[in-house]
Design an enzyme around this catalytic site. Sequence first.
Site, PDB file in Angstrom:
ATOM      1  N   ASP A  77       0.826  -1.203   0.000  1.00  0.00           N
ATOM      2  CA  ASP A  77       0.000   0.000   0.000  1.00  0.00           C
ATOM      3  C   ASP A  77       0.868   1.263   0.000  1.00  0.00           C
ATOM      4  O   ASP A  77       2.099   1.191   0.031  1.00  0.00           O
ATOM      5  CB  ASP A  77      -0.921  -0.061   1.231  1.00  0.00           C
ATOM      6  CG  ASP A  77      -2.313   0.477   0.944  1.00  0.00           C
ATOM      7  OD1 ASP A  77      -2.458   1.288   0.017  1.00  0.00           O
ATOM      8  OD2 ASP A  77      -3.253   0.101   1.680  1.00  0.00           O
TER       9      ASP A  77
ATOM     10  N   TRP B 296      -3.001   3.405  -5.731  1.00  0.00           N
ATOM     11  CA  TRP B 296      -4.292   3.973  -6.151  1.00  0.00           C
ATOM     12  C   TRP B 296      -4.194   4.722  -7.484  1.00  0.00           C
ATOM     13  O   TRP B 296      -5.000   5.601  -7.782  1.00  0.00           O
ATOM     14  CB  TRP B 296      -4.864   4.901  -5.057  1.00  0.00           C
ATOM     15  CG  TRP B 296      -4.618   4.405  -3.676  1.00  0.00           C
ATOM     16  CD1 TRP B 296      -5.031   3.205  -3.167  1.00  0.00           C
ATOM     17  CD2 TRP B 296      -3.863   5.039  -2.634  1.00  0.00           C
ATOM     18  NE1 TRP B 296      -4.591   3.071  -1.866  1.00  0.00           N
ATOM     19  CE2 TRP B 296      -3.887   4.181  -1.516  1.00  0.00           C
ATOM     20  CE3 TRP B 296      -3.199   6.259  -2.544  1.00  0.00           C
ATOM     21  CZ2 TRP B 296      -3.244   4.492  -0.318  1.00  0.00           C
ATOM     22  CZ3 TRP B 296      -2.560   6.580  -1.346  1.00  0.00           C
ATOM     23  CH2 TRP B 296      -2.590   5.700  -0.257  1.00  0.00           C
ATOM     24  N   GLY B 297      -3.163   4.376  -8.264  1.00  0.00           N
ATOM     25  CA  GLY B 297      -3.012   5.022  -9.569  1.00  0.00           C
ATOM     26  C   GLY B 297      -2.341   6.382  -9.511  1.00  0.00           C
ATOM     27  O   GLY B 297      -2.169   7.047 -10.532  1.00  0.00           O
TER      28      GLY B 297
ATOM     29  N   ASP C 205     -10.062   3.378  -3.627  1.00  0.00           N
ATOM     30  CA  ASP C 205     -10.824   2.183  -3.225  1.00  0.00           C
ATOM     31  C   ASP C 205     -12.231   2.160  -3.838  1.00  0.00           C
ATOM     32  O   ASP C 205     -12.934   3.164  -3.837  1.00  0.00           O
ATOM     33  CB  ASP C 205     -10.968   2.140  -1.702  1.00  0.00           C
ATOM     34  CG  ASP C 205      -9.643   1.873  -1.013  1.00  0.00           C
ATOM     35  OD1 ASP C 205      -8.596   1.891  -1.697  1.00  0.00           O
ATOM     36  OD2 ASP C 205      -9.654   1.654   0.205  1.00  0.00           O
TER      37      ASP C 205
HETATM   38  C1  GLA Z   1      -6.009   1.264   1.370  1.00  0.00           C
HETATM   39  C2  GLA Z   1      -6.144   0.246   0.250  1.00  0.00           C
HETATM   40  C3  GLA Z   1      -7.256  -0.717   0.591  1.00  0.00           C
HETATM   41  C4  GLA Z   1      -6.954  -1.418   1.911  1.00  0.00           C
HETATM   42  C5  GLA Z   1      -6.734  -0.392   3.003  1.00  0.00           C
HETATM   43  C6  GLA Z   1      -6.195  -1.014   4.277  1.00  0.00           C
HETATM   44  O1  GLA Z   1      -7.128   2.085   1.452  1.00  0.00           O
HETATM   45  O2  GLA Z   1      -6.400   0.892  -0.963  1.00  0.00           O
HETATM   46  O3  GLA Z   1      -7.427  -1.673  -0.441  1.00  0.00           O
HETATM   47  O4  GLA Z   1      -5.808  -2.216   1.754  1.00  0.00           O
HETATM   48  O5  GLA Z   1      -5.802   0.614   2.613  1.00  0.00           O
HETATM   49  O6  GLA Z   1      -5.972  -0.078   5.286  1.00  0.00           O
END
Ligand code: GLA
Length: 391
Positions: free
Chosen positions: A151, A185-186, A206
């Site tokens: 992440d 997230w791109g 997300d």
């Molecule tokens: C981010 C990621 C999610 C998840 C959460 C966990 O938001 O994009 O997919 O893994 O963190 O905290």
Amino acid sequence: MNAVRAALLGMIAMGCCVSAWGQQEKMLAKTPPMGWNSWNKYACNVTEEVIRQEADALVASGMRDAGYEYVLIDDCWQASRDKDGFIVADPKTFPSGIKALADYVHSKGMKFGVYSDAGSKTCAGRPGSLGHEYQDAQKYAEWGADYLKYDWCNTTTQDAKASYTLMRDALRATGRPIVFSLCDWGTAKPWLWAGEVGQLWRTNGDLLDKWEGTVEWGGMGLVNNLDKQVGLESYGGPGHWNDPDMLQVGVGGMTTTEYRSQFSLWAILAAPLIAGNDVAKMSPEIAAILLNREVIAVDQDALGRQGRRIRKVGELEVWSRELGDGSRAVVLFNRSAGAQKIAVKWTEIGYPAKLVAAVRDLWEKKELGKFSGEFEAEVGSHGVVMVTVRP
Ligand code: GLA
């Protein structure tokens, strides 16, 4: 002289093996990864008991045999670091330790994965991997992990490509094949560079368990998410996939129709199919979505060519994907509030206008007959009709 020769031979051998390993890494995800991840249903309430139960349910429900291969713990399994800096699992929620859990998942005939973050802390505030990349990779490999989702929270001024490449190298150094899932997230346009770094990369924030809307921290509903995928289709392919985020199918916030739409569109997008529902308690309607082998086969088609939106008129859309046998998968998608007729013309999917082609409905699981030039169907509100068109 002999020592110099040996060193040279060693270097040549290493060069050979690093590039061979690069090829092997691509082979880790010849088709988009499939599995189950704890985040969408359990978030920080994940425990080793939950993972064991869901692993059991993946077997009992037939999902494992349908291709859902990876059992993935997301955020919140980590508690601290020991005096030598090694990561320690939360003793309250994972008292048996991660190795025992990995062994359990393996004993069920599936693969196992963990989660970390390139920054100082994960998104949920647990210890991140910054400064501990090699140590963490070593632990994951010792435990028998087959997959790492990485992440991007709390990364301040870090460079995404450099941070992800560092962890790739750390994973590589373990010698264990570990699928590497990038989750920025791109933000840093990973589709432009991550094909050499990992097997999949998130393209967007997300996906929330709702039809539409956006929230300030970057989460979004299904249709907002879908719009983000347009234009990225050329970057996905065997060994390196665009990841529009996990499945919300069956988590509870959308209708069965909307979940069927997500599953169909994800198959067109050659997206990873990572379920996130409580598999042990899923309804027959949800099981019928996640276990539709004809739709899964579209997602997993060996040609690995991501599909695209070929038409959008107002709230009516046509999506199509070329399959390895020369046929096409087509999704007619209706975002509007009422049932609508939607047609696809053969010329829009790369076929001659006069072609006569067999159309099969993948949700009704039946041949609809032979059609010349086009196919039209009535599509319910928020729903899809998904067919293959076979010359
Ligand atoms: C981010 C990621 C999610 C998840 C959460 C966990 O938001 O994009 O997919 O893994 O963190 O905290």
